[in-house]
Structure formats: C-alpha cells, structure tokens
Scaffold this motif. Sequence first.
Motif, mmCIF file in Angstrom:
data_model
loop_
_atom_site.group_PDB
_atom_site.id
_atom_site.type_symbol
_atom_site.label_atom_id
_atom_site.label_comp_id
_atom_site.label_asym_id
_atom_site.label_seq_id
_atom_site.Cartn_x
_atom_site.Cartn_y
_atom_site.Cartn_z
ATOM 1 N N LYS A 1 17.126 1.062 -6.657
ATOM 2 C CA LYS A 1 16.726 0.354 -5.627
ATOM 3 C C LYS A 1 15.104 0.730 -4.908
ATOM 4 O O LYS A 1 15.275 1.877 -4.597
ATOM 5 C CB LYS A 1 17.674 -0.418 -4.284
ATOM 6 C CG LYS A 1 18.942 -1.020 -5.599
ATOM 7 C CD LYS A 1 20.253 -1.746 -4.153
ATOM 8 C CE LYS A 1 20.771 -2.588 -4.399
ATOM 9 N NZ LYS A 1 21.817 -2.946 -3.487
ATOM 10 N N PRO A 2 14.119 0.127 -4.475
ATOM 11 C CA PRO A 2 14.350 -1.141 -4.111
ATOM 12 C C PRO A 2 14.018 -1.854 -5.254
ATOM 13 O O PRO A 2 13.361 -3.346 -5.174
ATOM 14 C CB PRO A 2 13.021 -1.100 -2.960
ATOM 15 C CG PRO A 2 12.741 -0.417 -3.327
ATOM 16 C CD PRO A 2 13.900 0.605 -4.321
ATOM 17 N N ASN A 3 14.017 -1.717 -6.529
ATOM 18 C CA ASN A 3 13.509 -2.977 -7.120
ATOM 19 C C ASN A 3 11.943 -3.057 -7.352
ATOM 20 O O ASN A 3 11.391 -4.497 -7.410
ATOM 21 C CB ASN A 3 14.298 -3.767 -7.655
ATOM 22 C CG ASN A 3 15.709 -3.448 -7.808
ATOM 23 O OD1 ASN A 3 16.421 -2.979 -7.131
ATOM 24 N ND2 ASN A 3 15.945 -3.152 -9.026
ATOM 25 N N VAL A 4 11.041 -2.517 -7.472
ATOM 26 C CA VAL A 4 9.568 -2.369 -7.628
ATOM 27 C C VAL A 4 8.647 -3.184 -9.250
ATOM 28 O O VAL A 4 9.027 -2.666 -9.612
ATOM 29 C CB VAL A 4 8.782 -1.766 -6.880
ATOM 30 C CG1 VAL A 4 7.614 -2.239 -6.796
ATOM 31 C CG2 VAL A 4 9.639 -1.233 -5.261
ATOM 32 N N GLY B 1 13.136 -8.237 -1.444
ATOM 33 C CA GLY B 1 13.342 -8.627 -0.214
ATOM 34 C C GLY B 1 12.144 -8.604 0.835
ATOM 35 O O GLY B 1 12.446 -8.829 1.801
ATOM 36 N N SER B 2 11.141 -8.082 -0.415
ATOM 37 C CA SER B 2 10.070 -7.868 0.704
ATOM 38 C C SER B 2 8.840 -8.316 0.490
ATOM 39 O O SER B 2 7.620 -8.318 0.746
ATOM 40 C CB SER B 2 9.686 -6.315 0.123
ATOM 41 O OG SER B 2 10.829 -5.469 1.159
ATOM 42 N N SER C 1 1.967 -9.148 1.180
ATOM 43 C CA SER C 1 2.871 -9.916 1.672
ATOM 44 C C SER C 1 2.760 -9.374 2.777
ATOM 45 O O SER C 1 3.359 -10.327 4.160
ATOM 46 C CB SER C 1 4.105 -9.698 1.382
ATOM 47 O OG SER C 1 4.802 -8.568 1.134
ATOM 48 N N GLY C 2 2.673 -7.746 3.335
ATOM 49 C CA GLY C 2 2.723 -7.839 4.851
ATOM 50 C C GLY C 2 2.226 -7.786 5.161
ATOM 51 O O GLY C 2 1.655 -7.047 6.621
ATOM 52 N N GLY C 3 0.927 -8.435 5.438
ATOM 53 C CA GLY C 3 -0.249 -8.657 6.374
ATOM 54 C C GLY C 3 -1.200 -7.399 5.907
ATOM 55 O O GLY C 3 -1.145 -6.915 4.566
ATOM 56 N N GLY C 4 -2.468 -6.971 6.093
ATOM 57 C CA GLY C 4 -3.296 -6.402 6.300
ATOM 58 C C GLY C 4 -4.758 -6.228 5.211
ATOM 59 O O GLY C 4 -5.000 -6.137 4.262
ATOM 60 N N SER C 5 -4.755 -8.345 5.136
ATOM 61 C CA SER C 5 -5.304 -8.711 3.360
ATOM 62 C C SER C 5 -7.080 -8.092 3.807
ATOM 63 O O SER C 5 -7.329 -8.090 4.444
ATOM 64 C CB SER C 5 -4.859 -10.189 3.515
ATOM 65 O OG SER C 5 -5.615 -10.488 4.934
ATOM 66 N N THR C 6 -7.553 -7.878 2.781
ATOM 67 C CA THR C 6 -9.266 -8.107 2.495
ATOM 68 C C THR C 6 -9.457 -8.546 1.537
ATOM 69 O O THR C 6 -9.567 -8.542 -0.202
ATOM 70 C CB THR C 6 -9.331 -6.639 2.124
ATOM 71 O OG1 THR C 6 -8.872 -5.779 3.508
ATOM 72 C CG2 THR C 6 -10.536 -6.544 2.396
#
Length: 192
Positions: free
Chosen positions: A42-45, A77-78, A121-126
């Motif tokens: 876990k977290p199985n990336v 989950g992320s 997925s958590g923001g901070g795109s460029t």
Amino acid sequence: MKKLIFTIVLGSVMAFGANAQIQKGNVMIGANLSDIKFGLDKPNVFTFNVSPKAAWFVQDGLAIGGEVNLGIATQKGSGTDFNYGVSALGRYYGETGANEIVKSSRFFGEATVGVQGYNPSGGGSTNGLGFSFGPGFTYFVTQTIGLEALLKYNGVVGFGTSAYAHNIGIGVGFQIYLPGKSTARKVERDMK
C-alpha cells in the motif's frame, strides 16, 4: 557471385560499426521508457512513461524529428496524474568516446522543445512550453537496433495552478535505424 558480393557488403557494414546507422539520410524510429513502478505494498502506486520518437539524419550524426510523451501515475484512492507532450527533437551523436569504452556504442546529446503538460490529480497543473535536454548512451546490438540509456532534465513553463514544473528522468529504450533511399539503392546496386 551474389553470395560473394553479399559477404563483402556485410563485412563492410560490420567494419563501419556504429557509424553506418547515423549516416545522412537514414531514419531513426523507437521509444524510451521511464519511471516504471508497480507498487506491491500500500498505497499500490503504478507509474509508467513512454516516449515514442522518430528522426531523420540531416547530416552524419545529427538527427531532427519529433517525440510524443505520454505518462500516467495512479494510486488507489488518490486519483490519476497525467502528463503529455508533443515536441520537436534534436539528437547529436559524438564522434568518439563511447566506442573506445564499449565497441559498437556511441554517446549522444538529445534536446526537445514543444507543447507539454503535467496534470496531477491533486492540483498544481502546468501546461505550456516544454523542454528537455540531456546525455545518452547507445549500444548497437545489431547494425539496425540500438539499446540506449538517457538522462534528461524536463521542464514545463506555462499556465495552470503552477507556472513551472520540472524533474530529472532516467529512461531506457531502443531505436531502429533504417537506411535512407540512397543507402538502400547503393546496397541494391551492390547486390546485382
């Protein structure tokens, strides 16, 4: 007689070593793989990046072409992070150096510039102007196939939540070197 000529042509090609693949008029097609991870705990990336590319040798040792970048990183989950890019590519093979260390090999430098994006997925795109550059090493397994390792600095400048994103990537890959029309015609003439 044809067998004798074929043997002479094959011997000549072998004598040229790593020079024949990177001659003016030849074509390079292949891909690099980087950042491959299969998280078992876990977290199985899971992450994977692939960069197919194609280039044409405009002079001996200098190839100009294009590259496409596609990457994914997902975690249970992320959500999923995604990166992409379409870039112009330039690659220059050095005259000597690697061949003195390992026979049938070459050092090269590679640079790209184009449209790229990094969208976690958590923001901070460029998204915007992407560029990369770095050294590499190719070992020619056969006269037409090269295995390579590449270390590149990658950057994206533009718009989004973050104005700049960058990383250093290590990739492995392969390239297929195809003869240009003039080389193919010369071999064809030699075979008659």
